[in-house]
Design an enzyme around this catalytic site. Structure first.
Site, short mmCIF file in Angstrom:
data_model
loop_
_atom_site.label_atom_id
_atom_site.label_comp_id
_atom_site.label_asym_id
_atom_site.label_seq_id
_atom_site.Cartn_x
_atom_site.Cartn_y
_atom_site.Cartn_z
N GLU A 173 -10.18 9.05 29.62
CA GLU A 173 -10.83 9.64 28.43
C GLU A 173 -10.00 10.76 27.84
O GLU A 173 -10.44 11.90 27.69
CB GLU A 173 -12.24 10.13 28.79
CG GLU A 173 -13.20 8.99 29.07
CD GLU A 173 -14.64 9.44 29.27
OE1 GLU A 173 -14.86 10.62 29.60
OE2 GLU A 173 -15.55 8.60 29.11
N GLU A 217 -15.86 1.63 31.79
CA GLU A 217 -17.05 2.43 32.15
C GLU A 217 -18.19 2.09 31.21
O GLU A 217 -18.01 2.05 29.99
CB GLU A 217 -16.79 3.94 32.02
CG GLU A 217 -15.93 4.54 33.08
CD GLU A 217 -15.79 6.05 32.96
OE1 GLU A 217 -16.74 6.70 32.45
OE2 GLU A 217 -14.74 6.57 33.36
#
Ligand code: BG6
Length: 476
Positions: A174, A374
């Site tokens: 991320e 995810e």
């Protein structure tokens, strides 16, 4: 139909489950100085480890010692892959060493071998919010160009050691989280920097991101040289942003807000800054340090696939924040809740269609294979009298997201490598440090204050996910 070799599995990160934070030569990481928070209570970053403070990541769920039994449970569900990270501080405790810590490398050999013995392929993130604390405190984190060398040294050691065991890699987890530079936890975990303390926080964030882009590109090139079969991906949080209305200002604002994802993926996928980045860079107090060699490195190391996390969508309303300038300029104050969606207990809005939107948008923009690394829902749960959790809410959440994922593949033609459910075993929450924000198919008897037996229990969703995998996503 999903491809026959579709990678069903789960995702975790080293610092959120391993524990053993000082074992076998491991050094302190930035995650080791994050205190426990709660919904609405931010985690604090302490100066070193302070006696009397609560640091949930120090113990995690003790996976360092329990991984064999946990991997066996994942195998029972039929996992084809498990995404985890390599704790940088197990390999280079401060980050500046030149010789790696063999005990740390040996741990990941044991872990990956155990997975492979169970038919589970490891998927690896090199840096998942756990860079060495020394690099943050003593070197200034990713604001210092020298981090490129330290990171590529670490990455090279891992790639050379594990390339025969691991095909799918990602450099930074991320990487776009830090665009939220008003909250120091994001800058700290992405880059080892508290951006709010910098003279021009936005510039500092973009500078740190730039050095990470260069590092990611160099590592991608090295990976391909070491083993051409390696697939290196980027990894972003897919920030899907909708306009609240068809008011043109809302639409423009939503477009602007999507830059919080695209600014990052555009560079790593295309190997060059997009045109709109020029305007963003020109607005900074000082130019960024970007050399011609950097630009050449970016071009020579573009990623093989787009990896992303998806939890929720967001909405912007231009009238929620009145800006005196004429130009549309997005800020967090424009975020409002979506009247059509429900949210979980942490106000994360539940939007399965947003996952299809993200898949379509990346496909149309880049045409690369994608990997959903995810997706999941955090829920407060307790064991019932049957020693299980009837987590129908999770089953419904995941089932609806998988349906949308399949539509993206079957109707929209998206090329999808796999899907890994975040926190497939309960672990320490990243944003709050809580255990009570549970994501797992497996309940872990551990509480926010660190008490609990650590015992594992299957939730109802355990059997459900087993059926989903066995039917390649047909039996939802
Ligand atoms: C992503 C991270 O932000 O979301 C994970 O990659 C994190 O590390 C996950 O745990 C869920 O967030 P949280 O705060 O609910 O744990």
């Amino acid at each position: 139909m999903l491809r026959s070799d579709f990678l069903w599995g789960g995702a975790v990160s080293a610092h959120q489950l391993e524990g053993a934070y000082l074992e076998d030569g491991k050094g302190l990481s930035v995650a080791d100085v994050l205190t426990a928070g709660a919904h609405g209570v931010s985690r604090r970053i302490t100066s070193g480890v302070v006696e009397g403070e609560c640091y949930p990541n120090h113990g995690g769920i003790d996976f360092y010692h329990t991984f064999e039994q946990d991997i066996a449970l994942f195998a029972e569900m039929g996992f084809k892959c498990l995404r985890t990270s390599i704790a940088w501080t197990r390999i280079f405790p401060t980050g500046i060493e030149h010789k790696p810590n063999e005990a740390g490398l040996a741990f990941y050999d044991r872990l990956f071998d155990c997975m492979i013995a169970h038919g589970i392929q490891p998927v690896v993130t090199l840096s998942h919010f756990e860079m060495p604390l020394y690099l943050a405190d003593e070197c200034g984190g990713w604001l210092n160009r020298v981090l490129i060398d330290h990171f590529t040294r670490f990455a090279r050691v891992c790639l050379e050691r594990y390339h025969e065991k691991v095909t799918y890699w990602m450099a930074f987890n991320e990487i776009n989280n830090q665009h939220n530079f008003s909250n120091d936890v994001y800058g700290w975990t992405n880059s080892g920097v508290k951006f709010s303390k910098e003279k021009d926080p936005r510039r500092a964030m973009l500078q740190a991101a730039h050095y990470q882009f260069v590092a990611s590109a160099i590592v991608t090139r090295i990976a391909h040289e070491i083993d051409p079969k390696i697939k290196m991906g980027c990894m972003v949080a897919a920030d899907v942003v909708y306009p609240l209305s068809c008011h043109p200002e809302d639409v423009l604002l939503a477009n602007d807000a999507m830059h919080s994802t695209y600014y990052f993926t555009d560079v790593m996928v295309r190997g060059a800054y997009p045109n709109y980045a020029k305007r963003i860079h020109e607005e900074l107090s000082e130019p960024l340090d970007i050399t011609n060699d950097d630009l050449a490195a970016l071009t020579s190391g573009t990623v093989d696939y787009v990896g992303f996390s998806y939890y929720m969508s967001n909405v912007v309303d231009h009238s929620a924040h009145v800006d005196v300038s004429d130009s549309v300029s997005y800020s967090d104050e424009h975020m409002v809740s979506n009247p059509y969606l429900e949210a979980n207990e942490w106000d994360w809005q539940i939007d399965p269609r947003g996952l299809r939107y993200a898949l379509k948008a990346f496909d149309e923009r880049y045409g690369l294979p994608q990997f959903i690394v995810e997706n999941g829902i955090g829920i407060i749960e307790t064991l019932d009298e049957n020693q299980t959790v009837e987590d129908d809410e999770r089953i419904s959440f995941l089932g609806e997201h998988i349906k949308q994922m399949k539509l993206a593949v079957e109707e929209d033609g998206v090329d999808l490598i796999g899907y890994t459910v975040w926190g497939c075993i309960d672990l320490v929450s990243f944003t709050t440090g809580e255990m009570r924000k549970r994501y797992g198919f497996i309940y872990v008897d551990k509480n926010d204050d660190g008490t609990g037996s650590g015992q594992r229990f299957k939730k109802k969703s355990f059997d459900w996910y087993q059926r989903v995998i066995a039917s390649n996503g047909e039996d939802l």
